[in-house]
Design a protein around this motif. Structure first.
Motif, PDB file in Angstrom:
ATOM      1  N   ARG A   1     162.097 137.957  33.160  1.00  0.00           N
ATOM      2  CA  ARG A   1     162.363 137.115  34.340  1.00  0.00           C
ATOM      3  C   ARG A   1     162.904 137.950  35.491  1.00  0.00           C
TER       4      ARG A   1
ATOM      5  N   GLN B   1     161.283 138.549  39.201  1.00  0.00           N
ATOM      6  CA  GLN B   1     162.074 138.259  40.396  1.00  0.00           C
ATOM      7  C   GLN B   1     162.137 139.476  41.314  1.00  0.00           C
TER       8      GLN B   1
ATOM      9  N   TYR C   1     153.422 134.930  29.607  1.00  0.00           N
ATOM     10  CA  TYR C   1     154.771 134.708  30.126  1.00  0.00           C
ATOM     11  C   TYR C   1     154.894 133.378  30.868  1.00  0.00           C
ATOM     12  N   ARG C   2     153.774 132.805  31.313  1.00  0.00           N
ATOM     13  CA  ARG C   2     153.823 131.490  31.957  1.00  0.00           C
ATOM     14  C   ARG C   2     153.441 130.383  30.985  1.00  0.00           C
TER      15      ARG C   2
ATOM     16  N   VAL D   1     158.643 132.645  32.169  1.00  0.00           N
ATOM     17  CA  VAL D   1     158.751 132.701  33.629  1.00  0.00           C
ATOM     18  C   VAL D   1     158.447 131.319  34.207  1.00  0.00           C
TER      19      VAL D   1
ATOM     20  N   TRP E   1     156.338 132.666  38.952  1.00  0.00           N
ATOM     21  CA  TRP E   1     155.002 133.215  38.688  1.00  0.00           C
ATOM     22  C   TRP E   1     154.167 133.209  39.974  1.00  0.00           C
TER      23      TRP E   1
END
Length: 183
Positions: free
Chosen positions: A44, A48, A96-97, A137, A142
């Protein structure tokens, strides 16, 4: 989960007590993917930082400088460190999404060498499955990171380079961007 290791997740074996496996333990019938919270926080943070405008090399240097544990290196590389190429791949990994993409590549045999090579399939043949429990995420992050990827590609993508990737307007002469004056 048929895939291998992925940073941010733990592969947990699914044991089948009705079948005996090796050494008296139950047989493993599959692998379940679970989120590793410590690594998920790094993922994360990486997204970012990229959304905030940090470059891939800058993110890698910062994580290495802070001593953040990187992914396991391949067997051919003894040094464990973050590198920009691994961060680039992580930013594009849809797992990750919370999306599993199936049928992304196919193995084909090279007729000249006889070796198997992996080729990417067209996007129309891919199968995408939402797996919400895999999401690390948030969707807003994303989208922000991928907007930054588009900005960087437009600014410094292959179409903006010289040489064989030069644009139509820069192809004024045959060897524009390929040859450099020796003086």
């Amino acid at each position: 989960n048929p895939g291998g290791r992925c940073y941010g997740y733990i592969n947990v074996p699914i044991e089948d007590p009705s079948r005996p496996g090796k050494y008296g333990r139950p047989a493993v019938s599959g692998v379940r993917l679970e989120i590793n919270e410590e690594q998920a926080a790094v993922v994360r943070r990486m997204f970012q930082m990229y959304a905030d405008g940090y470059g891939l090399a800058r993110i890698a240097k910062r994580l290495n400088g802070e001593g953040v544990a990187p992914p396991q290196p391949p067997r051919t590389r003894p040094l464990r460190a973050w590198c920009p190429s691994s961060i680039r791949e992580m930013l594009r990994n849809e797992r990750y999404r919370g999306v599993q993409v199936w049928n992304r590549t196919e193995k084909q045999r090279n007729p000249e060498t006889g070796r198997k090579i992996s080729r990417e399939r067209p996007a129309s043949e891919r199968v995408r499955v939402e797996v919400s429990e895999w999401r690390i995420v948030p969707e807003e992050l994303w989208i922000a990171a991928h907007a930054q990827i588009r900005v960087v590609n437009e600014k410094m993508g292959s179409s903006r380079c010289g040489g064989l990737n030069r644009t139509e307007s820069s192809r004024q002469y045959l060897f524009s961007g390929l040859l450099v004056c020796g003086d």
